[in-house]
Design a protein around this motif. Structure first.
Motif, PDB file in Angstrom:
ATOM      1  N   MET A 160      76.743   3.608 113.652  1.00 19.05           N
ATOM      2  CA  MET A 160      78.163   3.735 114.005  1.00 19.05           C
ATOM      3  C   MET A 160      78.669   2.483 114.730  1.00 19.05           C
ATOM      4  N   TYR A 161      77.867   1.957 115.656  1.00 19.65           N
ATOM      5  CA  TYR A 161      78.298   0.812 116.465  1.00 19.65           C
ATOM      6  C   TYR A 161      78.268  -0.485 115.665  1.00 19.65           C
ATOM      7  N   HIS A 162      77.153  -0.742 114.974  1.00 23.12           N
ATOM      8  CA  HIS A 162      76.966  -2.038 114.321  1.00 23.12           C
ATOM      9  C   HIS A 162      77.579  -2.086 112.927  1.00 23.12           C
ATOM     10  N   GLU A 163      77.524  -0.985 112.196  1.00 22.69           N
ATOM     11  CA  GLU A 163      77.999  -1.026 110.813  1.00 22.69           C
ATOM     12  C   GLU A 163      79.460  -0.612 110.682  1.00 22.69           C
ATOM     13  N   ARG A 164      79.904   0.287 111.526  1.00 20.98           N
ATOM     14  CA  ARG A 164      81.276   0.784 111.395  1.00 20.98           C
ATOM     15  C   ARG A 164      82.202   0.294 112.498  1.00 20.98           C
ATOM     16  N   GLY A 165      81.638  -0.352 113.534  1.00 20.34           N
ATOM     17  CA  GLY A 165      82.465  -0.901 114.595  1.00 20.34           C
ATOM     18  C   GLY A 165      83.039   0.137 115.542  1.00 20.34           C
ATOM     19  N   VAL A 166      82.395   1.315 115.623  1.00 29.13           N
ATOM     20  CA  VAL A 166      82.872   2.356 116.542  1.00 29.13           C
ATOM     21  C   VAL A 166      82.494   1.965 117.966  1.00 29.13           C
ATOM     22  N   ARG A 167      83.410   2.130 118.906  1.00 25.73           N
ATOM     23  CA  ARG A 167      83.143   1.767 120.292  1.00 25.73           C
ATOM     24  C   ARG A 167      82.234   2.790 120.971  1.00 25.73           C
ATOM     25  N   PRO A 179      82.338   4.527 123.886  1.00 24.58           N
ATOM     26  CA  PRO A 179      82.873   5.805 124.380  1.00 24.58           C
ATOM     27  C   PRO A 179      83.111   6.809 123.253  1.00 24.58           C
ATOM     28  N   GLU A 180      83.563   6.310 122.082  1.00 17.61           N
ATOM     29  CA  GLU A 180      83.823   7.196 120.952  1.00 17.61           C
ATOM     30  C   GLU A 180      82.506   7.742 120.387  1.00 17.61           C
ATOM     31  N   ILE A 181      81.459   6.900 120.374  1.00 17.47           N
ATOM     32  CA  ILE A 181      80.150   7.358 119.913  1.00 17.47           C
ATOM     33  C   ILE A 181      79.633   8.464 120.836  1.00 17.47           C
ATOM     34  N   ALA A 182      79.763   8.225 122.147  1.00 18.99           N
ATOM     35  CA  ALA A 182      79.287   9.208 123.124  1.00 18.99           C
ATOM     36  C   ALA A 182      79.990  10.556 122.943  1.00 18.99           C
ATOM     37  N   ALA A 183      81.306  10.510 122.742  1.00 21.59           N
ATOM     38  CA  ALA A 183      82.060  11.760 122.582  1.00 21.59           C
ATOM     39  C   ALA A 183      81.669  12.465 121.288  1.00 21.59           C
ATOM     40  N   HIS A 184      81.477  11.678 120.203  1.00 19.68           N
ATOM     41  CA  HIS A 184      81.167  12.260 118.899  1.00 19.68           C
ATOM     42  C   HIS A 184      79.782  12.908 118.881  1.00 19.68           C
ATOM     43  N   LEU A 185      78.819  12.288 119.590  1.00 21.40           N
ATOM     44  CA  LEU A 185      77.442  12.779 119.563  1.00 21.40           C
ATOM     45  C   LEU A 185      77.099  13.641 120.782  1.00 21.40           C
ATOM     46  N   ASN A 186      78.113  13.905 121.615  1.00 19.18           N
ATOM     47  CA  ASN A 186      77.911  14.760 122.799  1.00 19.18           C
ATOM     48  C   ASN A 186      76.799  14.229 123.711  1.00 19.18           C
ATOM     49  N   MET A 187      76.864  12.945 124.015  1.00 19.31           N
ATOM     50  CA  MET A 187      75.916  12.352 124.960  1.00 19.31           C
ATOM     51  C   MET A 187      76.682  11.410 125.889  1.00 19.31           C
ATOM     52  N   SER A 188      76.034  11.017 126.957  1.00 18.54           N
ATOM     53  CA  SER A 188      76.701  10.135 127.919  1.00 18.54           C
ATOM     54  C   SER A 188      76.781   8.708 127.373  1.00 18.54           C
ATOM     55  N   GLN A 189      77.779   7.965 127.859  1.00 21.29           N
ATOM     56  CA  GLN A 189      77.910   6.572 127.424  1.00 21.29           C
ATOM     57  C   GLN A 189      76.725   5.717 127.888  1.00 21.29           C
ATOM     58  N   PRO A 190      76.203   5.924 129.132  1.00 13.48           N
ATOM     59  CA  PRO A 190      75.004   5.152 129.523  1.00 13.48           C
ATOM     60  C   PRO A 190      73.833   5.354 128.567  1.00 13.48           C
ATOM     61  N   ARG A 191      73.675   6.601 128.043  1.00 16.15           N
ATOM     62  CA  ARG A 191      72.582   6.830 127.104  1.00 16.15           C
ATOM     63  C   ARG A 191      72.818   6.086 125.793  1.00 16.15           C
ATOM     64  N   VAL A 192      74.078   6.073 125.318  1.00 15.53           N
ATOM     65  CA  VAL A 192      74.413   5.302 124.112  1.00 15.53           C
ATOM     66  C   VAL A 192      74.051   3.831 124.323  1.00 15.53           C
ATOM     67  N   SER A 193      74.400   3.305 125.484  1.00 17.13           N
ATOM     68  CA  SER A 193      74.115   1.903 125.784  1.00 17.13           C
ATOM     69  C   SER A 193      72.616   1.636 125.797  1.00 17.13           C
ATOM     70  N   ARG A 194      71.841   2.572 126.406  1.00 10.31           N
ATOM     71  CA  ARG A 194      70.378   2.404 126.456  1.00 10.31           C
ATOM     72  C   ARG A 194      69.763   2.446 125.061  1.00 10.31           C
TER      73      ARG A 194
END
Length: 301
Positions: free
Chosen positions: A1-8, A10-25
């Motif tokens: 989602m982040y690298h291929e589709r350019g999703v930011r 916060p939007e990834i975190a909301a879509h996958l029901n996880m925290s933004q720090p976890r997305v970053s990790r």
């Protein structure tokens, strides 16, 4: 989602029901494990890998490699444009610029260089006297004065020939107030703009009635000389050679030149490869602007 589709994130975190720090990790872990790799594709005509290799091999501060299309093409326009661009980007104010005024490439560079809207240099100083006929000595003063005009600096001219008749005359001329001012300015240089000459005189010097005689040329060959910077000749390893006219030369000395913080050498064409190699190996220059073929030759040894 982040690298291929350019999703930011916060939007990834909301879509996958996880925290933004976890997305970053997770994104960082993907890079650490090699799941995600960064590939940089250089634009056509940019040779970053060659430049980095030159810096690493010869201990340079910087290297610029330009593309010249076609065999036998004049390299001067491309080198001049690269030099003008490099100076435009790196001159920031207060520099005392020394210039080796017998270089066709440097003459061309100031023709295409843009004038600065504010002063980016304090002085532009001629590092070697004129050579040959007075008419052609105008090239030297033109380069110094034009570069000073473009950078908002004060020009400091060397009012003497590069080679004089005797050591005694050199010593006398060096004591003249106008020439002594130039000699004193050499110790203040923060940047040197240098052409690199081969053993044979350039067309510019040849047209001037080149002050180095045929006998001197033969002696330089016997000494193993391959090129010069500011009429200071060196061998294939960059070591100075004891040229027969050294004690008659009015120009910056090797040790004084090497003390300048940035020494930008501009030269190209495969015929000059030995001279350029000697200049970088001997520490005569620490920034090189050259063409693709010469860069490959330097790295192939």
């Amino acid at each position: 989602m982040y690298h291929e589709r350019g999703v930011r994130q916060p939007e990834i975190a909301a879509h996958l029901n996880m925290s933004q720090p976890r997305v970053s990790r997770l994104l960082k872990e993907a890079a650490d494990r090699g799941v995600v790799r960064t590939v940089v594709v250089s634009p056509e005509g940019v040779h970053a890998e060659l430049e980095e290799a030159l810096v690493a091999k010869f201990g340079l501060r910087d290297a610029i490699v330009v593309e010249v299309e076609g065999a036998g093409i004049d390299v001067i326009p491309a080198l001049a444009a690269a030099t003008a661009t490099y100076l435009d980007a790196t001159l920031k104010g207060g520099d005392v610029i020394g210039v080796s005024s017998w270089s066709a490439t440097l003459l061309e560079a100031v023709k295409v260089m843009r004038a600065k809207t504010s002063s980016v240099a304090h002085e532009v100083v001629q590092m070697v006297g004129g050579s040959g006929s007075p008419e052609v000595q105008l090239h030297a003063t033109r380069l110094t004065s034009r570069l000073a005009e473009l950078t908002g600096a004060r020009p400091v001219f060397a009012p003497s020939a590069a080679l004089v008749g005797s050591r005694e005359l050199r010593d006398l001329l060096s004591q003249e107030p106008a020439m002594n001012e130039v000699i004193q300015a050499w110790s203040r240089l923060t940047l040197a703009l240098l052409g690199i000459g081969g053993l044979d005189p350039s067309p510019l010097l040849r047209s001037s009635g080149n002050a180095i005689t045929t006998e001197d040329q033969q002696q330089l060959k016997k000494l193993g000389a391959v090129g010069d910077v500011c009429t200071r000749y060196f061998d294939a390893d960059g070591h100075p050679v004891d040229a027969p006219f050294n004690d008659r030369l009015i120009g910056i000395g090797p040790d004084e030149l090497r003390a300048v913080e940035r020494r930008i050498g501009v030269a190209g064409g495969t015929a000059k490869t030995p001279a350029i190699r000697g200049a970088v190996q001997g520490g005569w220059i620490n920034v090189l602007i050259t063409d693709f073929e010469v860069a490959r030759n330097l790295l192939s040894d």
